[in-house]
Design a protein around this motif. Structure first.
Motif, PDB file in Angstrom:
ATOM      1  N   GLU A  61       0.825  -1.208   0.000  1.00 43.20           N
ATOM      2  CA  GLU A  61       0.000   0.000   0.000  1.00 43.20           C
ATOM      3  C   GLU A  61       0.859   1.259   0.000  1.00 43.20           C
ATOM      4  O   GLU A  61       0.565   2.230  -0.713  1.00 43.20           O
ATOM      5  N   LYS A  62       1.931   1.247   0.774  1.00 40.63           N
ATOM      6  CA  LYS A  62       2.803   2.425   0.831  1.00 40.63           C
ATOM      7  C   LYS A  62       3.508   2.655  -0.513  1.00 40.63           C
ATOM      8  O   LYS A  62       3.663   3.797  -0.953  1.00 40.63           O
ATOM      9  N   ILE A  63       3.936   1.577  -1.144  1.00 42.67           N
ATOM     10  CA  ILE A  63       4.608   1.719  -2.438  1.00 42.67           C
ATOM     11  C   ILE A  63       3.620   2.187  -3.500  1.00 42.67           C
ATOM     12  O   ILE A  63       3.946   3.043  -4.335  1.00 42.67           O
ATOM     13  N   ALA A  64       2.409   1.657  -3.467  1.00 45.80           N
ATOM     14  CA  ALA A  64       1.383   2.070  -4.433  1.00 45.80           C
ATOM     15  C   ALA A  64       1.049   3.552  -4.287  1.00 45.80           C
ATOM     16  O   ALA A  64       0.633   4.205  -5.256  1.00 45.80           O
ATOM     17  N   ALA A  65       1.247   4.097  -3.078  1.00 45.54           N
ATOM     18  CA  ALA A  65       0.906   5.493  -2.809  1.00 45.54           C
ATOM     19  C   ALA A  65       2.009   6.472  -3.205  1.00 45.54           C
ATOM     20  O   ALA A  65       1.799   7.691  -3.153  1.00 45.54           O
ATOM     21  N   ILE A  66       3.183   5.965  -3.600  1.00 43.80           N
ATOM     22  CA  ILE A  66       4.251   6.856  -4.046  1.00 43.80           C
ATOM     23  C   ILE A  66       3.792   7.537  -5.332  1.00 43.80           C
ATOM     24  O   ILE A  66       3.519   6.880  -6.336  1.00 43.80           O
ATOM     25  N   ASN A  67       3.695   8.853  -5.296  1.00 38.38           N
ATOM     26  CA  ASN A  67       3.058   9.570  -6.415  1.00 38.38           C
ATOM     27  C   ASN A  67       4.046  10.276  -7.318  1.00 38.38           C
ATOM     28  O   ASN A  67       3.686  11.235  -8.024  1.00 38.38           O
ATOM     29  N   THR A  68       5.288   9.825  -7.304  1.00 36.46           N
ATOM     30  CA  THR A  68       6.291  10.403  -8.180  1.00 36.46           C
ATOM     31  C   THR A  68       7.194   9.303  -8.707  1.00 36.46           C
ATOM     32  O   THR A  68       7.288   8.229  -8.102  1.00 36.46           O
ATOM     33  N   GLU A  69       7.830   9.566  -9.830  1.00 40.02           N
ATOM     34  CA  GLU A  69       8.751   8.577 -10.383  1.00 40.02           C
ATOM     35  C   GLU A  69       9.908   8.348  -9.428  1.00 40.02           C
ATOM     36  O   GLU A  69      10.427   9.284  -8.813  1.00 40.02           O
ATOM     37  N   THR A  70      10.320   7.106  -9.280  1.00 40.03           N
ATOM     38  CA  THR A  70      11.470   6.788  -8.443  1.00 40.03           C
ATOM     39  C   THR A  70      12.287   5.680  -9.096  1.00 40.03           C
ATOM     40  O   THR A  70      11.750   4.848  -9.828  1.00 40.03           O
ATOM     41  N   ASN A  71      13.587   5.679  -8.825  1.00 41.68           N
ATOM     42  CA  ASN A  71      14.479   4.653  -9.371  1.00 41.68           C
ATOM     43  C   ASN A  71      14.804   3.565  -8.367  1.00 41.68           C
ATOM     44  O   ASN A  71      15.210   2.468  -8.743  1.00 41.68           O
ATOM     45  N   LEU A  72      14.658   3.873  -7.069  1.00 39.30           N
ATOM     46  CA  LEU A  72      15.049   2.929  -6.028  1.00 39.30           C
ATOM     47  C   LEU A  72      14.216   3.165  -4.776  1.00 39.30           C
ATOM     48  O   LEU A  72      14.158   4.279  -4.255  1.00 39.30           O
ATOM     49  N   ILE A  73      13.576   2.096  -4.290  1.00 36.28           N
ATOM     50  CA  ILE A  73      12.804   2.133  -3.047  1.00 36.28           C
ATOM     51  C   ILE A  73      13.609   1.402  -1.984  1.00 36.28           C
ATOM     52  O   ILE A  73      14.042   0.265  -2.192  1.00 36.28           O
ATOM     53  N   ILE A  74      13.812   2.054  -0.835  1.00 40.99           N
ATOM     54  CA  ILE A  74      14.617   1.476   0.233  1.00 40.99           C
ATOM     55  C   ILE A  74      13.740   1.228   1.455  1.00 40.99           C
ATOM     56  O   ILE A  74      13.117   2.148   1.994  1.00 40.99           O
ATOM     57  N   LEU A  75      13.697  -0.035   1.892  1.00 43.93           N
ATOM     58  CA  LEU A  75      12.905  -0.469   3.040  1.00 43.93           C
ATOM     59  C   LEU A  75      13.837  -0.770   4.212  1.00 43.93           C
ATOM     60  O   LEU A  75      15.042  -0.961   4.031  1.00 43.93           O
ATOM     61  N   PRO A  76      13.320  -0.853   5.429  1.00 44.23           N
ATOM     62  CA  PRO A  76      14.178  -1.104   6.591  1.00 44.23           C
ATOM     63  C   PRO A  76      14.749  -2.530   6.640  1.00 44.23           C
ATOM     64  O   PRO A  76      14.411  -3.390   5.818  1.00 44.23           O
ATOM     65  N   GLU A  77      15.585  -2.758   7.618  1.00 40.83           N
ATOM     66  CA  GLU A  77      16.112  -4.087   7.925  1.00 40.83           C
ATOM     67  C   GLU A  77      14.970  -5.004   8.363  1.00 40.83           C
ATOM     68  O   GLU A  77      14.067  -4.580   9.080  1.00 40.83           O
ATOM     69  N   MET A  78      15.025  -6.272   7.940  1.00 42.22           N
ATOM     70  CA  MET A  78      14.006  -7.269   8.318  1.00 42.22           C
ATOM     71  C   MET A  78      12.598  -6.668   8.230  1.00 42.22           C
ATOM     72  O   MET A  78      11.789  -6.781   9.146  1.00 42.22           O
ATOM     73  N   PHE A  79      12.322  -6.037   7.094  1.00 41.42           N
ATOM     74  CA  PHE A  79      11.078  -5.279   6.945  1.00 41.42           C
ATOM     75  C   PHE A  79       9.832  -6.149   6.971  1.00 41.42           C
ATOM     76  O   PHE A  79       8.731  -5.658   7.205  1.00 41.42           O
ATOM     77  N   SER A  80       9.964  -7.444   6.756  1.00 44.42           N
ATOM     78  CA  SER A  80       8.773  -8.303   6.755  1.00 44.42           C
ATOM     79  C   SER A  80       8.461  -8.910   8.122  1.00 44.42           C
ATOM     80  O   SER A  80       7.402  -9.515   8.294  1.00 44.42           O
ATOM     81  N   THR A  81       9.370  -8.726   9.088  1.00 46.77           N
ATOM     82  CA  THR A  81       9.184  -9.380  10.400  1.00 46.77           C
ATOM     83  C   THR A  81       9.501  -8.498  11.590  1.00 46.77           C
ATOM     84  O   THR A  81       9.034  -8.766  12.704  1.00 46.77           O
ATOM     85  N   GLY A  82      10.308  -7.462  11.422  1.00 49.01           N
ATOM     86  CA  GLY A  82      10.945  -6.807  12.546  1.00 49.01           C
ATOM     87  C   GLY A  82      12.218  -7.556  12.908  1.00 49.01           C
ATOM     88  O   GLY A  82      12.455  -8.677  12.436  1.00 49.01           O
TER      89      GLY A  82
END
Length: 258
Positions: free
Chosen positions: A28-49
């Motif tokens: 949902e957060k990625i779908a809401a990015i409303n501008t062109e981007t070349n690289l999306i950076i997520l946190p460490e262990m983003f799927s679990t903590g």
């Protein structure tokens, strides 16, 4: 080769040890990015903590979260990176994937496992640093505790961008801010740190402070605390102008990793 690189940092709360909810949320957060981007950076262990429970949470190298990352990269024609708990060859790894827009990928296993939290007792440490090429930019992606070890990040390949994905707690925020800025200054490269926010299952609090520092140590992002998504344009010209002016990297020490 591109003279600019548009990066999007996603600072977010995480659902504790719940990959399904985290992947839904990040979709949902990625779908809401409303501008062109070349690289999306997520946190460490983003799927679990940041969990010390890999026996229950680890995925195979080509598992669900990896496939989700490939799908996001292809769907939005962008690269995406972040780390995931992986099981491989009877070992667990805190593994960063860098997925290119066409779905091919590079990987980096965290070198410095966080002994203070016992990460070294349940995760195998990586042995090789990764410097990759994307759109003509040399990028060195590292993970959280690696930030405390400047030799591992030393810019011996003239990389342009240093990335740290993290779960870095509030109590040590001063160290996070200071070391990110230092890594940018000493390596004369952009340095990006992407951290999480919220409280995890071990009652550790995180306040974010994700940031993008330029080659002279100026913070060029506006992200601070709370959930935050921001796209920043990095400029290759800015790197070269400062390297040509100061020439600090010409005086760096020579060494080899052994």
């Amino acid at each position: 080769m591109s003279n600019t690189l548009k990066i999007t940092i996603v600072q977010s709360e995480l659902y504790w040890e719940n990959a399904e909810e985290n992947l839904k949320m990040f979709s949902e957060k990625i779908a809401a990015i409303n501008t062109e981007t070349n690289l999306i950076i997520l946190p460490e262990m983003f799927s679990t903590g940041f969990s010390m429970n890999p026996a229950d949470l680890a995925e195979p190298a080509g598992g669900r979260t990896f496939k989700w990352m490939v799908s996001q990269a292809k769907n939005y024609n962008t690269a995406i990176t972040g780390s995931v708990i992986i099981s491989e060859n009877d070992h667990f790894f805190n593994r960063l994937f860098f997925i290119y827009p066409d779905g091919h990928f590079e990987k980096y296993d965290k070198k410095h496992t966080f002994t203070f939290a016992g990460e070294n007792e349940v995760y195998a440490n990586g042995t090789e640093r990764l410097v990759l090429d994307y759109k003509g930019w040399k990028i060195c992606p590292l993970i959280c505790y690696d930030l405390r070890f400047p030799v591992w990040a030393r810019n011996t390949e003239d990389y342009d961008l240093l990335i740290y994905v993290a779960n870095w707690p509030k109590v040590r925020t001063l160290a996070w801010d200071t070391l990110l800025q230092a890594r940018a200054i000493e390596n004369m490269a952009y340095c990006v740190g992407v951290n999480r926010v919220g409280v995890d299952g071990n009652i550790h609090e995180y306040v974010g402070h994700s940031a993008v520092y330029d080659p002279v140590g100026k913070n060029v992002s506006t992200c601070s605390v709370g959930e935050f998504t921001e796209t920043i344009i990095l400029e290759k010209k800015h790197i070269q102008e400062n390297r040509n002016r100061f020439r600090f990297l010409n005086d760096r020490d020579s060494f080899k990793f052994v």
